[in-house]
Design a protein around this motif. Sequence first.
Motif, PDB file in Angstrom:
ATOM      1  N   GLY A   1       0.880  -1.112   0.070  1.00 25.27           N
ATOM      2  CA  GLY A   1      -0.001   0.060   0.081  1.00 25.27           C
ATOM      3  C   GLY A   1       0.761   1.157  -0.060  1.00 25.27           C
ATOM      4  O   GLY A   1       1.605   1.273  -0.868  1.00 25.27           O
ATOM      5  N   ALA A   2       0.667   2.081   1.078  1.00 29.88           N
ATOM      6  CA  ALA A   2       1.348   3.452   1.150  1.00 29.88           C
ATOM      7  C   ALA A   2       2.672   3.119   1.446  1.00 29.88           C
ATOM      8  O   ALA A   2       3.591   4.231   1.160  1.00 29.88           O
ATOM      9  N   ASP A   3       3.205   2.025   1.897  1.00 32.22           N
ATOM     10  CA  ASP A   3       4.547   1.891   2.321  1.00 32.22           C
ATOM     11  C   ASP A   3       5.401   1.379   1.059  1.00 32.22           C
ATOM     12  O   ASP A   3       6.634   1.048   1.287  1.00 32.22           O
ATOM     13  N   THR A   4       4.923   1.369  -0.037  1.00 32.74           N
ATOM     14  CA  THR A   4       5.828   0.856  -1.332  1.00 32.74           C
ATOM     15  C   THR A   4       6.533   1.909  -1.762  1.00 32.74           C
ATOM     16  O   THR A   4       6.015   3.185  -1.820  1.00 32.74           O
ATOM     17  N   THR A   5       7.750   1.723  -2.677  1.00 33.41           N
ATOM     18  CA  THR A   5       8.521   2.929  -3.259  1.00 33.41           C
ATOM     19  C   THR A   5       7.530   3.404  -4.211  1.00 33.41           C
ATOM     20  O   THR A   5       7.610   4.811  -4.329  1.00 33.41           O
ATOM     21  N   LEU A   6       6.641   2.967  -5.021  1.00 37.74           N
ATOM     22  CA  LEU A   6       5.794   3.780  -6.124  1.00 37.74           C
ATOM     23  C   LEU A   6       4.830   4.450  -5.144  1.00 37.74           C
ATOM     24  O   LEU A   6       4.841   5.633  -5.608  1.00 37.74           O
ATOM     25  N   ALA A   7       4.336   4.205  -4.174  1.00 43.07           N
ATOM     26  CA  ALA A   7       3.274   5.063  -3.510  1.00 43.07           C
ATOM     27  C   ALA A   7       4.105   6.204  -2.902  1.00 43.07           C
ATOM     28  O   ALA A   7       3.697   7.465  -2.963  1.00 43.07           O
ATOM     29  N   ARG A   8       5.271   6.003  -2.218  1.00 44.18           N
ATOM     30  CA  ARG A   8       6.156   7.075  -1.830  1.00 44.18           C
ATOM     31  C   ARG A   8       6.647   8.130  -3.098  1.00 44.18           C
ATOM     32  O   ARG A   8       6.559   9.447  -2.941  1.00 44.18           O
ATOM     33  N   ILE A   9       6.719   7.476  -4.357  1.00 45.43           N
ATOM     34  CA  ILE A   9       7.192   8.469  -5.330  1.00 45.43           C
ATOM     35  C   ILE A   9       6.091   8.879  -5.828  1.00 45.43           C
ATOM     36  O   ILE A   9       6.272  10.539  -6.247  1.00 45.43           O
ATOM     37  N   ILE A  10       4.640   8.438  -5.950  1.00 43.67           N
ATOM     38  CA  ILE A  10       3.509   9.272  -6.479  1.00 43.67           C
ATOM     39  C   ILE A  10       3.306  10.420  -5.211  1.00 43.67           C
ATOM     40  O   ILE A  10       2.904  11.689  -5.590  1.00 43.67           O
TER      41      ILE A  10
END
Length: 666
Positions: free
Chosen positions: A230-239
């Motif tokens: 969820g929000a803890d993924t690298t992709l979520a942090r990038i977004i």
Amino acid sequence: MTRLRTWARGTWAVPVVSGVLILLSFALQHLAGGAWNAAVAPQWWIDAGEHAHTAASTFTLADVAMLAAAAVAGYRILLQAARALTARVIGIDLLVSVAALGAVVIGNFWESAAVTFLFAVGHALESATLTKTRSALAELVAVAPDTAVVLRDGAQVHVPAGQVQVGETVLVKNGAKVPVDGIVLDGTGALEEASITGESIPVEKSAQDQVFAGTVSRGGFLQVTATGIGADTTLARIIHRVEEAQDAKARTQAFIDRFSSWYTPAVMVLALVAGLVTQDVVLALTLLVIGCPGALVISIPVAIVAGIGRAARNGILIKGGEFLETAARISAVAVDKTGTLTEGRPELTDVVVLSPTMDRRDVLRWAAAAEAGSEHPLARPILDTARAEGVGAVGLPGSVTPVPGKGIVSVVDGQRVLIGNAALLEQYGVVDEVGAGRQAHELAAAGRTPMIIALGGTVIGVVAVADQVRTDAAAMVRGLHEAGVRKVVMLTGDTRLVAEAMGEVTGIEEIHASLLPEDKLEAVARLQTEGHTVAMVGDGVNDAPALATADIGVAMGAAGSAVAVETADIALMGDNLLKLPEAISLARRTAAVMRQNITIALVTVVLLLAGVFGGGVTMSIGMLVHEASVLVVILNAMRLLRTRQGTTRASRSQRMAPQAVVADAV
């Protein structure tokens, strides 16, 4: 019916309805003999005076249609103006509202409808093109996986990606998106990581490799242990980072906002004075329209959104508009060596025995025993080699004392072991009677990092490690100079001989060696006092003070570091050094677009003002040109979204770059 309601709430509904009503008005006016005209005007309107429409006592259906067009297009503008006034803000909407209402009062229905219609069309086009400039963020959101295949009780279970639990085993099959961040448990495969690093070439993955949510399998089968969901993924942090960055204001934008807050009221005062002096209401209303600072207000944010979006698509995260502007002024780049110019995976290359009572295994065993409690990156190759040769350390040393810039002092089995450079021996009064200094000098000249080992008060040998120079290091230095960077400086804790060997390979001419962390900080500060805008590239650990002091701190390989993604001014998601000159070049192009947009906006206003006072520019023409200028600055910014060919040339340079072996000091 649902589709119609959706369309009615859309951006284009208002301008379309208003445009249809304008066409209807023209059609009614064109019909022969005025047969469709009807006296529907109330007496208060007829009594409004000599400025009433056509000075006639009839109010036609054509007029009704034109007024309706103005009302449909203008009611949202009027509402926005009212909301802004409640917040004590005089904005563009108020200028357009006053002009449109004034045109109605003097009976110029066509100008009122034209101004509001064109403003509504411009708003719709702006929304569409701004959405396009945010396309990079939309693409990132689009690659976020929806489902995952999880192994539960030996069975494959399809679940929403957000319901995967940390520690569960996720299966990634050919063609599927990786739904979580994780570590490969078993299997092999190739993942396309363009959404994270900007690199489209698939990366081979096997056991213990890290994988990221949103990447796509291009072959193989992987079992992945979930570590981030969820929000803890690298992709979520990038977004999240891109969203914040695109909304963050640059210094120039903040200035333009302050300027507009004074400029807009000034336009209203100018229009009022002009109307009173000339007794020409039309002139005053026209000044309100052509004085709208729309292109000026949007000129900066649209460029920032496009520039940051383009960077994110290429695996470069820029923290915000302020940092984008600063990056455009970078004139000096300071780079750490280990893990930046080198691969960051040093290997033991030499074990030199200098004691007649010992052999290679003995020297290696004492070195490994001393380094067993060290956190330094160069401890790992010594420990790995000792373990592979069957002389690995058993247990931990009694104590380990780091001596910054010199080495470490350990107590092993009650004996003091020194491992470091000649300065460490001198500090502890150990006399080099076996030529260890000469051996260390020869190894350093060959591009290796030597470490002298002393047991008690006697030197027993020298070990050396080396790290592979990145294949793109030399191409990066050339790319930085091509991007306009005047000076590239190496800051390293290694010896000067090793650093100079690296300089010869990479083309870096200014080298500062044998530096402590505080020395790197001073080197960066010195560059700043020389008038440079400095970017510091490092690993964020030993280089933390220098990174904080630099105008721009750059993190390499940030995909695996949540801290780097959130805190670095510029985060290069992959390990491709060529992304650094690409980031600086993009920042410079974005700054150039910002300057161009400001020029376009200001020149348009000046020309329109000249046209108004010189005659020939009406309210409708002024609004048309105004909206055209807004679209021009947006389209100019959208050029930043195009892919340039420089990356291809840089890639060729990367393949041709030489290699060498060097490593950082203890």
